[in-house]
Design a protein around this motif. Sequence first.
Motif, mmCIF file in Angstrom:
data_model
loop_
_atom_site.group_PDB
_atom_site.id
_atom_site.type_symbol
_atom_site.label_atom_id
_atom_site.label_comp_id
_atom_site.label_asym_id
_atom_site.label_seq_id
_atom_site.Cartn_x
_atom_site.Cartn_y
_atom_site.Cartn_z
ATOM 1 N N GLY A 115 6.614 -10.322 -11.913
ATOM 2 C CA GLY A 115 7.854 -9.993 -11.211
ATOM 3 C C GLY A 115 7.800 -8.714 -10.400
ATOM 4 N N ALA A 116 6.761 -7.913 -10.594
ATOM 5 C CA ALA A 116 6.648 -6.635 -9.882
ATOM 6 C C ALA A 116 5.513 -6.645 -8.856
ATOM 7 C CB ALA A 116 6.424 -5.512 -10.895
ATOM 8 N N ARG A 117 4.922 -7.802 -8.612
ATOM 9 C CA ARG A 117 3.805 -7.882 -7.668
ATOM 10 C C ARG A 117 4.270 -7.499 -6.264
ATOM 11 N NH1 ARG A 117 -0.527 -11.639 -9.594
ATOM 12 N NH2 ARG A 117 -0.803 -10.790 -11.681
ATOM 13 N N PRO A 118 3.387 -6.867 -5.487
ATOM 14 C CA PRO A 118 3.764 -6.483 -4.120
ATOM 15 C C PRO A 118 3.973 -7.717 -3.248
ATOM 16 C CG PRO A 118 1.433 -6.055 -4.522
ATOM 17 C CD PRO A 118 2.032 -6.471 -5.829
ATOM 18 N N GLU A 119 4.912 -7.599 -2.302
ATOM 19 C CA GLU A 119 5.160 -8.713 -1.385
ATOM 20 C C GLU A 119 3.951 -8.984 -0.502
ATOM 21 O OE1 GLU A 119 8.833 -8.591 0.794
ATOM 22 O OE2 GLU A 119 9.909 -7.812 -0.951
ATOM 23 N N ASP A 120 3.314 -7.916 -0.029
ATOM 24 C CA ASP A 120 2.147 -8.040 0.837
ATOM 25 C C ASP A 120 0.900 -7.682 0.028
ATOM 26 O OD1 ASP A 120 0.154 -7.909 2.761
ATOM 27 O OD2 ASP A 120 1.376 -6.805 4.219
ATOM 28 N N GLU A 121 0.315 -8.684 -0.621
ATOM 29 C CA GLU A 121 -0.850 -8.445 -1.465
ATOM 30 C C GLU A 121 -2.029 -7.907 -0.666
ATOM 31 O OE1 GLU A 121 -1.933 -11.717 -3.987
ATOM 32 O OE2 GLU A 121 -0.046 -11.611 -5.098
ATOM 33 N N ALA A 123 -2.032 -5.944 1.998
ATOM 34 C CA ALA A 123 -1.838 -4.509 2.241
ATOM 35 C C ALA A 123 -2.059 -3.717 0.953
ATOM 36 C CB ALA A 123 -0.435 -4.250 2.797
ATOM 37 N N PHE A 124 -1.604 -4.267 -0.165
ATOM 38 C CA PHE A 124 -1.796 -3.605 -1.459
ATOM 39 C C PHE A 124 -3.282 -3.471 -1.778
ATOM 40 C CE2 PHE A 124 -2.335 -3.946 -6.110
ATOM 41 C CZ PHE A 124 -1.648 -2.815 -6.510
ATOM 42 N N LEU A 125 -4.037 -4.543 -1.584
ATOM 43 C CA LEU A 125 -5.473 -4.522 -1.861
ATOM 44 C C LEU A 125 -6.202 -3.538 -0.943
ATOM 45 C CD1 LEU A 125 -5.941 -8.350 -2.440
ATOM 46 C CD2 LEU A 125 -6.092 -6.543 -4.182
ATOM 47 N N GLU A 126 -5.765 -3.418 0.307
ATOM 48 C CA GLU A 126 -6.338 -2.430 1.229
ATOM 49 C C GLU A 126 -6.043 -1.013 0.747
ATOM 50 O OE1 GLU A 126 -5.037 -3.142 5.243
ATOM 51 O OE2 GLU A 126 -5.861 -5.176 5.249
ATOM 52 N N GLU A 127 -4.836 -0.799 0.248
ATOM 53 C CA GLU A 127 -4.450 0.509 -0.279
ATOM 54 C C GLU A 127 -5.327 0.900 -1.473
ATOM 55 O OE1 GLU A 127 -0.524 2.289 -2.444
ATOM 56 O OE2 GLU A 127 -0.189 0.966 -0.724
ATOM 57 N N LEU A 128 -5.623 -0.068 -2.341
ATOM 58 C CA LEU A 128 -6.491 0.204 -3.492
ATOM 59 C C LEU A 128 -7.866 0.684 -3.041
ATOM 60 C CD1 LEU A 128 -5.697 -2.898 -5.756
ATOM 61 C CD2 LEU A 128 -4.780 -0.579 -5.972
ATOM 62 N N VAL A 129 -8.403 0.076 -1.987
ATOM 63 C CA VAL A 129 -9.702 0.480 -1.443
ATOM 64 C C VAL A 129 -9.610 1.897 -0.883
ATOM 65 C CG1 VAL A 129 -11.404 0.016 0.374
ATOM 66 C CG2 VAL A 129 -10.482 -1.881 -0.984
ATOM 67 N N ALA A 130 -8.566 2.172 -0.104
ATOM 68 C CA ALA A 130 -8.395 3.499 0.494
ATOM 69 C C ALA A 130 -8.267 4.588 -0.572
ATOM 70 C CB ALA A 130 -7.164 3.506 1.407
ATOM 71 N N GLU A 131 -7.643 4.256 -1.703
ATOM 72 C CA GLU A 131 -7.453 5.223 -2.793
ATOM 73 C C GLU A 131 -8.673 5.337 -3.704
ATOM 74 O OE1 GLU A 131 -3.949 3.813 -4.770
ATOM 75 O OE2 GLU A 131 -2.626 4.672 -3.248
ATOM 76 N N ARG A 132 -9.676 4.480 -3.498
ATOM 77 C CA ARG A 132 -10.891 4.448 -4.333
ATOM 78 C C ARG A 132 -10.541 4.180 -5.794
ATOM 79 N NH1 ARG A 132 -14.491 8.356 -4.734
ATOM 80 N NH2 ARG A 132 -16.130 6.826 -4.673
ATOM 81 N N ARG A 133 -9.750 3.134 -6.015
ATOM 82 C CA ARG A 133 -9.285 2.767 -7.356
ATOM 83 C C ARG A 133 -10.380 2.134 -8.192
ATOM 84 N NH1 ARG A 133 -4.401 4.404 -9.543
ATOM 85 N NH2 ARG A 133 -3.442 5.412 -7.776
#
Length: 152
Positions: A115-121, A123-133
Amino acid sequence: MTQRPGPRPLSDEALSDLLGKQQFGTLASVKRDGRPHLTTMVYSWDREARIVRFSTTADRVKVKHLRHDPRAALHVQGGDVWSFAVAEGEAEVSEVTTVPGDAVGRELLGMIPQGARPEDEGAFLEELVAERRVVVRLRVDRLYGTALDIDG
């Protein structure tokens, strides 16, 4: 003289339930000098696999600690100040997510409740890469904790 109630140990099932109900806990890792390093973390509990997962960035000090000494513990507060659960085990740190949608990115996405998943998966996955998660996986080999049954 009236004897006051003492703490009672929680069953493995009750401890697992407590871990599943909470979202935040205190992760303890071991510094190079042997002292504990404590940090509040959001986590995801996989009851069947007995793994606690955390999302963090590759440059965090806890990542350095866990790569040097994988022993760790998660302390989770129960519904009152008298109850708690501790999950102990060895942690492993994943590789950094480097391509949106790679295995690490998908694992991180899977940690988010449906229920809390991002609407734009994407963009979320790109953000994870940028943050070096990375994913920290605490493989739990010991659960313990207590509750204190008192009224009021």
